[in-house]
Design a protein around this motif. Structure first.
Motif: not given
Lengths: 113, 115
Positions: A58-84
């Motif tokens: 999307g507009e602001v994807p940096d620092g995030y990853n996502v996965s949609r392994l199942k239709k009903q679930n959408f996961l958002l991951g932060l690998e190394s969280a920052a205060p921003s």
């Protein structure tokens, strides 16, 4: 139907820690979205998915990853969280055809120290 | 960058009065939607107006769309204290401009209805 649910509701992380936010919908929607909302601002799109196994930036994807392994679930991951990345995160879903409205979850309030 | 910009940023009225919020956007759209957000909650869809429509009603809500001016307005008639919330416009370009079927949100109008 529960609609769109998000887990957890609140989380505090230290800089550099990782975490995963879970979004689940029971409406058989094809499209799912992750947004972030910062004070005094509207929602900004992080990543989205138009179907199981597909994701896009999307507009602001940096620092995030996502996965949609199942239709009903959408996961958002932060690998190394920052205060921003301190923000409120909303998940939404939509039927791919027909009605264009999005259905939103209640949000996850994330604080990164 | 935000596609939609709401005006005013904040609005305070008395119960029974009408509330008008405006939204301006920059690019071509397939439809424009209005959402409501109560404090600390997720967004709830209120009404959608397509690019070939000029006006739409739903209960106490009236939405207008002027594609030549790239603007929309949301009117809430006979407001109630329970209408206190933030209201967001969101544009859907149908994937034509951004390449994605996603909404672009404005920064919102905070409405306070005094009892």
């Amino acid at each position: 139907n529960a609609g769109v649910t998000q887990t957890p509701k609140f989380r505090v992380l230290k800089t550099g820690q990782s975490m995963t936010l879970l979004c689940a919908q029971d409406m058989n929607h094809e499209y799912m979205y992750w947004y972030r909302q910062d004070p005094g601002m509207g929602l900004r799109l992080i990543h989205y998915s138009v179907g199981e196994g597909t994701t896009a930036k999307g507009e602001v994807p940096d620092g995030y990853n996502v996965s949609r392994l199942k239709k009903q679930n959408f996961l958002l991951g932060l690998e190394s969280a920052a205060p921003s990345q301190t923000s409120v995160y909303f998940c939404a879903s939509r039927i791919s055809r027909g009605r264009d409205e999005q259905f939103f979850g209640p949000g996850t309030r994330l604080t990164v120290l | 960058s935000q596609q939609g910009e709401e005006d005013p940023q904040a609005l305070s009225i008395q119960e029974g009065e009408n509330a008008t919020m405006n939204c301006s956007y920059k690019t071509s759209i397939n439809n424009l939607q209005w959402y409501r957000q109560n404090s600390g909650r997720g967004l709830v869809h209120l009404i959608l107006i397509r690019s070939n429509e000029r006006e739409k009603h739903s209960g106490r809500l009236r939405v207008t769309l002027d594609t030549s001016k790239k603007s929309s307005s949301l009117l809430i008639t006979a407001s109630r204290a329970a209408d206190t919330a933030s209201y967001f416009c969101a544009t859907d370009d149908g994937g034509l401009d951004t390449g994605r079927r996603a909404l672009t949100f404005g920064s919102g109008t905070r409405l306070q209805v005094q009892p």
